[in-house]
Design a protein around this motif. Structure first.
Motif, PDB file in Angstrom:
ATOM      1  N   SER A 123       0.812  -1.220   0.000  1.00 42.93           N
ATOM      2  CA  SER A 123       0.000   0.000   0.000  1.00 42.93           C
ATOM      3  C   SER A 123       0.841   1.264   0.000  1.00 42.93           C
ATOM      4  CB  SER A 123      -0.927   0.005   1.217  1.00 42.93           C
ATOM      5  OG  SER A 123      -0.173   0.118   2.416  1.00 42.93           O
ATOM      6  N   ARG A 124       2.147   1.106   0.340  1.00 43.26           N
ATOM      7  CA  ARG A 124       3.056   2.258   0.402  1.00 43.26           C
ATOM      8  C   ARG A 124       2.561   3.303   1.393  1.00 43.26           C
ATOM      9  NH1 ARG A 124       4.012   2.832  -6.177  1.00 43.26           N
ATOM     10  NH2 ARG A 124       4.841   0.732  -6.468  1.00 43.26           N
ATOM     11  N   ARG A 125       1.985   2.810   2.475  1.00 47.08           N
ATOM     12  CA  ARG A 125       1.540   3.653   3.578  1.00 47.08           C
ATOM     13  C   ARG A 125       2.156   3.136   4.868  1.00 47.08           C
ATOM     14  NH1 ARG A 125      -3.875   6.205   2.872  1.00 47.08           N
ATOM     15  NH2 ARG A 125      -4.440   6.073   0.663  1.00 47.08           N
ATOM     16  N   SER A 126       2.043   3.923   5.921  1.00 44.27           N
ATOM     17  CA  SER A 126       2.480   3.449   7.226  1.00 44.27           C
ATOM     18  C   SER A 126       1.384   2.581   7.831  1.00 44.27           C
ATOM     19  CB  SER A 126       2.775   4.635   8.147  1.00 44.27           C
ATOM     20  OG  SER A 126       1.593   5.375   8.406  1.00 44.27           O
TER      21      SER A 126
ATOM     22  N   LEU B 147      -2.733   2.985   7.588  1.00 42.01           N
ATOM     23  CA  LEU B 147      -3.522   1.924   6.977  1.00 42.01           C
ATOM     24  C   LEU B 147      -4.642   1.447   7.896  1.00 42.01           C
ATOM     25  CD1 LEU B 147      -3.716   0.268   4.400  1.00 42.01           C
ATOM     26  CD2 LEU B 147      -2.201  -1.427   5.437  1.00 42.01           C
ATOM     27  N   GLU B 148      -4.390   1.402   9.185  1.00 40.50           N
ATOM     28  CA  GLU B 148      -5.403   0.930  10.125  1.00 40.50           C
ATOM     29  C   GLU B 148      -6.576   1.908  10.180  1.00 40.50           C
ATOM     30  OE1 GLU B 148      -5.820  -0.526  14.792  1.00 40.50           O
ATOM     31  OE2 GLU B 148      -3.907   0.227  14.004  1.00 40.50           O
ATOM     32  N   GLY B 149      -7.773   1.400   9.969  1.00 36.73           N
ATOM     33  CA  GLY B 149      -8.971   2.225   9.985  1.00 36.73           C
ATOM     34  C   GLY B 149      -9.231   2.954   8.687  1.00 36.73           C
ATOM     35  N   CYS B 150      -8.376   2.749   7.691  1.00 36.16           N
ATOM     36  CA  CYS B 150      -8.536   3.433   6.407  1.00 36.16           C
ATOM     37  C   CYS B 150      -9.708   2.833   5.637  1.00 36.16           C
ATOM     38  CB  CYS B 150      -7.243   3.321   5.597  1.00 36.16           C
ATOM     39  SG  CYS B 150      -7.291   4.164   3.997  1.00 36.16           S
TER      40      CYS B 150
ATOM     41  N   LEU C 131      -8.302   4.177   0.264  1.00 37.62           N
ATOM     42  CA  LEU C 131      -7.111   3.387  -0.057  1.00 37.62           C
ATOM     43  C   LEU C 131      -6.907   3.302  -1.558  1.00 37.62           C
ATOM     44  CD1 LEU C 131      -4.861   1.651   1.190  1.00 37.62           C
ATOM     45  CD2 LEU C 131      -6.401  -0.303   1.043  1.00 37.62           C
ATOM     46  N   LEU C 132      -8.004   3.136  -2.308  1.00 36.54           N
ATOM     47  CA  LEU C 132      -7.961   3.095  -3.770  1.00 36.54           C
ATOM     48  C   LEU C 132      -8.965   4.125  -4.290  1.00 36.54           C
ATOM     49  CD1 LEU C 132      -7.999  -0.779  -4.276  1.00 36.54           C
ATOM     50  CD2 LEU C 132      -6.002   0.712  -4.241  1.00 36.54           C
TER      51      LEU C 132
ATOM     52  N   HIS D 169      -3.170   4.282 -10.196  1.00 34.45           N
ATOM     53  CA  HIS D 169      -2.011   5.179 -10.145  1.00 34.45           C
ATOM     54  C   HIS D 169      -1.864   5.720  -8.737  1.00 34.45           C
ATOM     55  CE1 HIS D 169      -1.680   5.149 -14.542  1.00 34.45           C
ATOM     56  NE2 HIS D 169      -3.002   5.237 -14.552  1.00 34.45           N
ATOM     57  N   GLN D 170      -0.649   5.660  -8.233  1.00 32.40           N
ATOM     58  CA  GLN D 170      -0.367   6.168  -6.895  1.00 32.40           C
ATOM     59  C   GLN D 170       1.018   6.800  -6.891  1.00 32.40           C
ATOM     60  OE1 GLN D 170      -0.125   3.203  -3.833  1.00 32.40           O
ATOM     61  NE2 GLN D 170      -0.621   4.627  -2.207  1.00 32.40           N
ATOM     62  N   LYS D 171       1.058   8.051  -6.449  1.00 31.50           N
ATOM     63  CA  LYS D 171       2.321   8.778  -6.378  1.00 31.50           C
ATOM     64  C   LYS D 171       3.041   8.752  -7.728  1.00 31.50           C
ATOM     65  CE  LYS D 171       2.888   7.851  -1.447  1.00 31.50           C
ATOM     66  NZ  LYS D 171       3.752   7.277  -0.380  1.00 31.50           N
ATOM     67  N   ARG D 172       2.280   9.049  -8.784  1.00 31.29           N
ATOM     68  CA  ARG D 172       2.805   9.134 -10.149  1.00 31.29           C
ATOM     69  C   ARG D 172       3.366   7.803 -10.648  1.00 31.29           C
ATOM     70  NH1 ARG D 172       6.019  14.981 -10.212  1.00 31.29           N
ATOM     71  NH2 ARG D 172       4.214  16.273  -9.623  1.00 31.29           N
ATOM     72  N   GLN D 173       2.940   6.733 -10.074  1.00 34.99           N
ATOM     73  CA  GLN D 173       3.377   5.411 -10.503  1.00 34.99           C
ATOM     74  C   GLN D 173       2.153   4.529 -10.728  1.00 34.99           C
ATOM     75  OE1 GLN D 173       6.115   3.836  -7.624  1.00 34.99           O
ATOM     76  NE2 GLN D 173       7.793   5.170  -8.241  1.00 34.99           N
TER      77      GLN D 173
END
Length: 283
Positions: free
Chosen positions: A118-121, A125-128, A133-134, A163-167
């Motif tokens: 997910s490229r998150r901490s 991520l918890e409770g997201c 998320l998408l 796409h996430q963070k230009r990727q």
């Protein structure tokens, strides 16, 4: 009470003489002994009940302890599986609107692989929410499909691209129903998809190159065969003139070589037609 009454009546008969005169001292003694025996039996019953209660409490405690140990082992095993899994594992709880209809899903558990994918901490991520998320998930109608998983219990497999963070990232996912939510396994297949794209491009490039080669061979074979007909004609005219034996032998050698060359050209032209799918068999 009925047993007590019968005991007293029996003792009263024992205290009554044959002439019907009751010895009240004897009667009082008998009654006291009866109540003393009853009290002893009561204490024995209370003691038995206490022992039985203690045994039941001990059994209940042992059962609880064994269940706690089994639960702890299961939790340790689950934690080990989650930590060692190379696939991302997320557990979502369904989120319902005011009408009780599932409108979203919230992350309640995620392993380390899911955090990395997910490229998150882990805290973010918890409770997201799944839609956070998408972000483009609504366009793909995934929420509707996941609600269907919750309703029917039928698993769902799908590949997602976002796409996430230009990727650009490709994910292979599977979802199953658990309690009031879903469990999702996620695998990052970005490198696999990129390899497939490169392979497809290489295949298309090779097919284009092969097509160009076939077209070139067909064109060149046709262009070469035209002047070869002229060579055959000149050799035939030359063979009809006055030639000595040595000259005639040279002309025949030229005709034989030209025939061989023409056969090679025809084979090349047929090969190019086969590659282009235009080869026709004559009966």
């Amino acid at each position: 009470m009925e047993l007590t009454r019968r005991l007293i009546e029996r003792q009263l008969r024992m205290a009554t003489s044959h002439d019907g005169v009751t010895d009240w001292n004897r009667f009082v003694e008998i009654v006291e002994n009866t109540y003393r025996d009853m009290d002893r039996e009561r204490r024995l019953s209370d003691r038995s009940l206490q022992l039985l209660s203690n045994e039941l409490l001990d059994l209940n405690q042992r059962t609880k302890e064994e269940a706690r140990i089994r639960i702890n082992r299961s939790e340790d095993l689950l934690a080990s599986v989650l930590l060692s899994s190379q696939h991302g594992i997320l557990v979502f709880q369904s989120v319902k609107d005011s009408d009780g209809v599932i409108c979203n899903f919230k992350v309640t558990l995620a392993n380390q692989s899911a955090v990395e994918i997910s490229r998150r901490s882990a805290e973010d991520l918890e409770g997201c929410l799944l839609t956070d998320l998408l972000p483009d998930i609504q366009k793909k109608d995934i929420i509707k499909h996941l609600v269907e998983v919750c309703r029917t219990g039928k698993p769902l497999w799908s590949d997602l691209r976002y796409h996430q963070k230009r990727q650009t990232q490709w994910l292979s996912t599977s979802a199953v129903r658990i309690d009031d939510g879903i469990a999702v396994t996620v695998q990052d297949i970005t490198s696999k998809k990129l390899a497939e794209i490169e392979l497809r491009r290489a295949k298309e490039s090779a097919e284009n190159a092969s097509q160009a080669k076939s077209e070139f061979l067909a064109r060149m074979s046709h262009e070469i065969r035209t002047p070869m007909n002229g060579v055959f004609g000149m050799l035939d005219l030359l063979a009809d003139t006055y030639l000595d034996d040595n000259q005639l032998d040279l002309v025949q050698s030229c005709q034989s070589s030209a025939t061989s060359l023409l056969m090679i050209i025809n084979d090349i032209l047929d090969f190019s037609k086969i590659e282009a799918g235009k080869f026709e068999l004559s009966q």
